[in-house]
Design a protein around this motif. Structure first.
Motif, PDB file in Angstrom:
ATOM      1  N   UNK A 206      38.966  45.983  32.529  1.00 21.85           N
ATOM      2  CA  UNK A 206      37.631  46.105  33.138  1.00 21.85           C
ATOM      3  C   UNK A 206      36.716  46.931  32.220  1.00 21.85           C
ATOM      4  N   UNK A 288      36.947  49.608  38.492  1.00 24.94           N
ATOM      5  CA  UNK A 288      38.138  49.028  39.117  1.00 24.94           C
ATOM      6  C   UNK A 288      37.909  47.535  39.369  1.00 24.94           C
ATOM      7  N   UNK A 289      38.950  46.858  39.820  1.00 29.05           N
ATOM      8  CA  UNK A 289      38.888  45.396  39.884  1.00 29.05           C
ATOM      9  C   UNK A 289      37.905  44.901  40.939  1.00 29.05           C
ATOM     10  N   UNK A 735      39.279  40.201  45.430  1.00 34.89           N
ATOM     11  CA  UNK A 735      40.611  40.456  44.878  1.00 34.89           C
ATOM     12  C   UNK A 735      41.068  39.219  44.112  1.00 34.89           C
TER      13      UNK A 735
END
Lengths: 999, 172
Positions: A206, A288-289, A735
């Motif tokens: 990321x 973060x994802x 997600x």
């Protein structure tokens, strides 16, 4: 059958060139042993703080208030910055069109997409920073959102920015040749409406930024896994309100994939740099994802209507493009470049002289868009190559014949397209011929015929695609009118830089501003430079780290537009060549021969005529360090050479809006066979053939790797991947269980074929190859599926549910008579609806009384900590609810209305917490059962948004049913102690079954 | 079983790549952050932090595990191996690593550590795997660069070589 490019390390013949060999990569050893140096692997200065970002759960809302007081008091928290704080330290990011619109990297007063930064918390570590973010209370006033680009054009659509006309950031029309006449005279007008979805190449690493500010020097030092183009450095300097020489932007040695996406880290550079300035310490942020999927960048989604004027034989005389480009909530640099990158290539591989274009750019309540592999190509070719297939179907022709009939003639190169691109070289007919023969099209057709004879759904798709590379930095100015361009001054070119240096021991170092993210630039440059100096690649050390304070760079620097092989590698060759020319003069004087007689080979500089008359390379090379006085006159030095190279072909757009948008143009011819399962409507790629002409191949293994990688991402775009939004702008794919990347099981092994037509415009004859399959493959698969199912309209991704909708129509409603009934949800409908019934052994009056009693409510509401009674019909409650992996605390506000004691009541309410928000209404009716009991019937409708919708979206329907079911089950227990033995367990078990079976 | 208190640091003793190791961790600290930022074992990468991408895969007591779904305190008493352990010496690559290099089975290298660890665990337990089972295993990893085919090739080659290598050892 065709073989993929040879991957094995060829044994190197002495004297033969290294370029063209698949030598092992110098990058690999460190990466394979865990010694890579990615941004989060590199140490930071002592005292560095860590940032977490609080983001908007709403697609469109005014920020009423932000209360950071609790967060600021939290342990380890050093500072909390909101939009106003950042605004005080920075200036708006430059917007790429002429409009009085601001573009901040954090929401100022209003949020315009889910995931937009609202506050930054800076703390001693990331965990503490996130704790702090949880304590910030933001009050929003929700506005209606607009998600669809065509809906954004409506006069009554919610408006995102006051400075645009409605939501239109740009509206330009172009006309080349005489399209009206062509359409009037042609036998057919064939049209297609296309919706290209949102997707992204999603690197596994990321974004990351480490920023520091030195107040004594008023200068920023930033490390970021940014990929270029470094024109963005100018945007950053302006936003940070410093001169360019006071923003030092560095990149780490390794970057974990980018595919364009890491261009989009730049707004975070501004944010984190501002935070570092505010807090007086270095600040680090690693995305973060969820942040990445929701709010990094995506490719643009686009609505296109494309029409062709066609003769009976399939010859296309003219095209008429109407493109509506959706750039999301802000027009961030370099947008609307996605729309204009292909402007010279709107006629694809075809000789079409008449062209009409209308380009509109709109803003919607979605994440701002940016660079993504293929950049504009997938959107254009999906429309163009679908249309070619439709022309064949509608005129009863073979699709390949339509392609062949329209190709640019082989003797027509260099070929100037209607809109101005100068196609450098190629022989498209020959490439297709070889592709058909070596790729086994005849055999594939037999497979299709055999499958169809058995009643299977099998189709074949084709695409012919021109793959542009080395972008003209001026193409984006085509969005401006010629008058505006005259005011702004010309923009054009594609400066590449390379430095070759020789140290006092005579060894060679190369530096380029190419910022690779795994493409193996260091290896290829060692080959290129080794060939110039007669050395081996192991003798050459290459550095691709970037530091704007020390290195040679320009606005075009960076890794995008497939510019490495054609531009950067060629520039390194030129730089090495300049040094070698001077060294040849040194050697000639030492060897007593003429310059023409000098050769670099085998680590020596020698006489061609008398190879024994030689001197070692390092001795000649180092002379400039040790004995500059011994150099022949006029040589200067042989220590270091930097070359800036910009091809003269890349000129600015002219007065008629002709633009040579790219320097090189490779060619791709793909065909594939797919089978669609009759029952599941799952698409299986049976065989895929991809023929490439990318000019001279520098490293066959890496070309193969680029094609395979692009192909895999294209398979994802074709069949699985979509950044999905609800109609309210909720982001639904937060997600990797929702945004589906293909794994090894989904990616077939394509047959890769090559031919090499060198580019006359690049030093090595090479062209870009990294993006082609992202342009050709999605539409090739779509054409095959269209062929298999006989469809006209095909929309990506081709998930079975979407095909089922097209092939079979709406899914039938579930059978009646169930306690819980699901209302069929249409795409994008964010409402959860349901109804149910519970029967209790108590009279309606008793149930009624308990429904209005806070203590009972607290006992029966699942996860309820307390209920506060504001009035007889108004309650507040704190509840903890777990949905999938997301357990969170929500503050709920419930009001009762339409009271009809003891028969019916409406419950309306909303809940808000760190994980999201929800609101809804339910009507409860109490009906006596006759045996002293009461049937509690309920219907509800609710909407849920924010993080919980992004992550737990798949689970929401089921979870809502379970939670509501639990509420009535507990109510029944509390009321009667013995709820109807039949009804309740079955209610619960059904709810649970639905919950479990919903995935 | 002892109950750990949130907000307090607890001692964690384990073996990291064959060497005893001690650290302190709050109960909520992820194993990924513990390894990378406290123990400087940065070879293990973080890609998604929800267990899908596989970049953070390590070996815990010989079994592959997602370090992003593991708390640091959970490895107390365990044998932990990471990508830093695979090479026979700092200047040499192991059989699996060499096969990756030979087959161009990595580009950016970010997901590679996790794939190597999964394969390393798998090939130790299944010395003669067929292609299908290798593909099955690799389904637990996301790679955005290579298109997977080179990874499958490398794994098959390495498996064959490891068998030969094992034979040589036995013969010797």
């Amino acid at each position: 059958m065709a073989e993929a490019a040879s991957l094995s390390t060829a044994s190197h013949e002495p004297g033969s060139p290294w370029v063209g060999q698949s030598i092992p990569r110098v990058e690999d050893a460190a990466l394979l042993t865990g010694r890579g140096r990615f941004i989060d692997d590199i140490g930071v200065r002592p005292g560095t703080l860590h940032a977490a970002i609080l983001r908007s759960p709403h697609a469109h809302a005014d920020i009423v208030s932000i209360d950071s007081s609790a967060a600021k008091r939290a342990p380890g928290v050093f500072a909390v910055l909101n939009g106003e704080d950042v605004k005080a330290l920075t200036a708006s990011l430059v917007v790429g069109v002429k409009a009085p619109v601001e573009c901040w990297p954090i929401a100022v007063g209003r949020v315009r997409y889910v995931g937009e930064p609202v506050a930054i918390v800076v703390a001693a570590d990331r965990y503490l920073a996130e704790d702090g973010a949880d304590l910030i209370e933001v009050q929003y006033r929700v506005r209606p959102a607009v998600v669809d680009p065509l809906a954004a054009l409506n006069l009554d659509a919610p408006v995102l920015h006051d400075g645009f006309a409605g939501n239109v950031a740009s509206d330009r029309t172009f006309r080349y040749g005489d399209p009206e006449q062509a359409f009037a005279s042609a036998a057919h007008r064939i049209s297609l409406d296309i919706r290209y979805p949102r997707n992204s190449c999603t690197p596994i690493e990321t974004y990351g930024v480490v920023a520091d500010y030195d107040p004594s020097d008023d200068a920023y030092d930033v490390l970021a896994n940014f990929q270029g183009p470094f024109s963005i450095h100018a945007v950053l300097s302006r936003a940070l309100r410093v001169a360019g020489n006071r923003l030092r932007l560095r990149t780490p040695p390794d970057s974990g994939g980018s595919f364009g996406v890491k261009q989009g880290v730049f707004p975070y550079i501004v944010l984190i740099a501002a935070a570092a300035r505010a807090v007086g310490r270095p600040v680090k942020w690693i995305e973060d994802r969820l942040e990445h999927l929701a709010a990094s960048v995506s490719a643009t989604n686009r609505a296109t209507t494309l029409s062709a004027a066609v003769e009976d034989n399939g010859r296309v005389l003219a095209l008429d493009w109407d493109q509506v480009e959706d750039c999301g909530a802000h027009l961030r640099a370099p947008e609307p470049a996605t729309l204009y990158r292909m402007h010279g290539n709107l006629t694809g591989a075809y000789d079409i002289r008449h062209l009409a274009v209308r380009n509109r750019v709109v803003v919607t309540n979605k994440t701002p868009t940016g660079l993504n592999r293929g950049f504009g190509g997938p959107q254009v070719y999906f429309a163009l190559e679908r249309l070619v297939q439709r022309i064949a179907v509608e005129l009863g022709l073979d699709p390949l014949d339509v392609i062949m009939r329209n190709l640019i003639p082989a003797d027509g190169f260099p070929y100037r397209t209607a809109s101005g691109a100068l196609l450098d070289s190629g022989n498209y007919q020959e490439a297709i011929k070889r592709g058909v023969n070596e790729g086994g099209l005849a055999e594939l057709k037999s497979r299709r015929d055999a499958a169809r004879a058995q009643g299977r759904l099998y189709g074949i798709g084709y695409t012919a695609v021109v793959e542009p590379s080395v972008s003209n930095m001026g193409y984006i100015t085509t969005v401006l009118t010629p008058a505006d361009r005259r005011k702004a001054g010309p923009k054009n070119g594609a400066q590449a830089t390379a430095t070759v240096a020789i140290d006092p021991l005579g060894s060679v170092t190369v530096h380029v501003a190419s910022v690779p993210q795994g493409q193996g630039h260091r290896t290829v440059l060692s080959q290129v430079v080794a060939d110039v100096f007669g050395l081996t690649p192991a003798d050459i050390r290459v550095n691709t780290e970037m530091d704007t304070a020390r290195d040679a760079w320009s606005i075009a620097s960076g890794n995008y537009a497939s510019r490495f092989a054609p531009a950067v590698a060629g520039t390194a060759k030129l730089a090495a060549g300049r040094l070698s020319e001077r060294m040849a003069r040194v050697a000639a004087s030492q060897l007593n021969t003429e310059i023409d007689d000098i050769a670099f080979a085998g680590g020596s500089v020698r006489s061609k005529r008398n190879p024994d008359n030689k001197v070692s390379f390092s001795r000649v090379a180092a002379l400039s360090h040790w004995s500059p006085g011994a150099l022949p006159d006029g040589i200067g030095q042989t220590i270091r050479e930097t070359v800036f190279w910009s091809p003269p072909e890349l000129t600015a757009p002219d007065e008629e809006d002709h633009i040579n948008s790219s320097l090189c143009h490779g060619f791709i011819f793909d065909f594939c066979g797919v089978e669609v399962d009759r029952t599941t409507l799952q698409t299986r790629i049976d065989r895929y053939v991809t023929m490439h002409d990318c000019g001279t191949i520098l490293h066959p293994g890496m070309v193969d790797g680029q094609i395979r990688g692009g192909f895999a991402q294209a398979v994802g775009a074709a069949l699985y991947e979509e950044y999905a939004y609800g109609s309210d702008g909720s982001f639904l794919t937060g997600t990797f269980a929702d945004y589906l990347l293909p794994t090894v099981a989904e990616v077939p092994d394509p047959a890769i074929l090559h031919m090499q037509t060198p580019s006359p415009f690049t030093p090595l004859g090479s062209k870009g190859v990294g993006e082609g399959n992202c342009m050709s493959t999605p539409v090739c698969i779509a054409n095959a599926v269209a062929d298999a199912l006989g469809l006209k309209d095909v929309e990506l991704p081709l998930v079975p549910a979407k095909l089922a909708q097209i092939v079979r129509g709406d899914e039938p409603m579930p059978a009646k008579g169930r306690a819980i009934e699901e209302t069929a949800k249409r795409g994008g409908d964010r409402h959860l609806r349901g109804k149910g019934e519970a029967v209790v052994g108590a009279p309606a009056e008793r149930v009624w009384a308990m429904l209005l009693d806070p203590e009972t409510l607290q006992a029966v509401i699942p996860g309820c900590q307390n209920v506060e009674k504001i009035s007889d019909t108004h309650f507040r409650a704190d509840v903890t609810i777990g949905i999938g992996p997301m357990k969170g605390r929500y503050r709920a506000d419930v009001k009762l209305s339409d009271l009809d004691p003891p028969h019916a009541v409406t419950l309306g309410g909303s809940a808000e917490g760190a994980l999201g928000f929800g609101g809804g209404e339910g009507r409860i009716t109490l009906v006596p059962t006759g045996n002293g009991g009461t049937a509690i019937r309920y219907v509800y409708e609710a909407a849920i948004g924010g993080k919980v919708a992004s992550i737990g979206g798949r689970l929401l329907d089921g979870a809502a049913r379970v939670i509501i079911g639990q509420f009535f089950a507990s109510l029944a227990r509390k009321v009667g102690g013995n709820p109807d033995a039949q009804s309740l367990p079955s209610l619960l078990s059904r709810a649970l079954r639905l919950f479990g079976g919903h995935r | 079983m002892s109950r750990l208190q949130a907000g307090r640091r607890h001692s964690v003793r384990f073996s990291l790549n064959g060497k005893p190791c001690t650290g302190e961790a709050e109960p909520r600290l992820l194993l990924t952050d513990f390894l990378r930022h406290q123990l400087a074992a940065t070879g293990t990468h973080v890609g998604c932090e929800h267990g899908v991408c596989g970049a953070c895969t390590v070996s815990i007591d010989g079994k592959p595990a997602r370090a992003c779904l593991t708390l640091a305190v959970q490895i107390d008493g365990c044998e932990l191996r990471t990508v830093e352990s695979i090479a026979p010496s700092p200047d040499r690559l192991g059989i699996l690593q060499s096969a990756f290099k030979r087959n161009h089975a990595l580009q950016c290298g970010f997901c590679t550590a996790g794939i190597l660890m999964s394969l390393d665990c798998f090939l130790r337990a299944h010395p003669r795997p067929d292609e299908e089972s290798i593909r099955d295993l690799l389904c637990g990893h996301l790679c955005r660069c290579t298109g997977y085919t080179p990874i499958v090739r490398a794994a098959i080659e390495a498996a064959a070589e490891l068998v030969d290598h094992g034979k040589e050892k036995t013969d010797a």
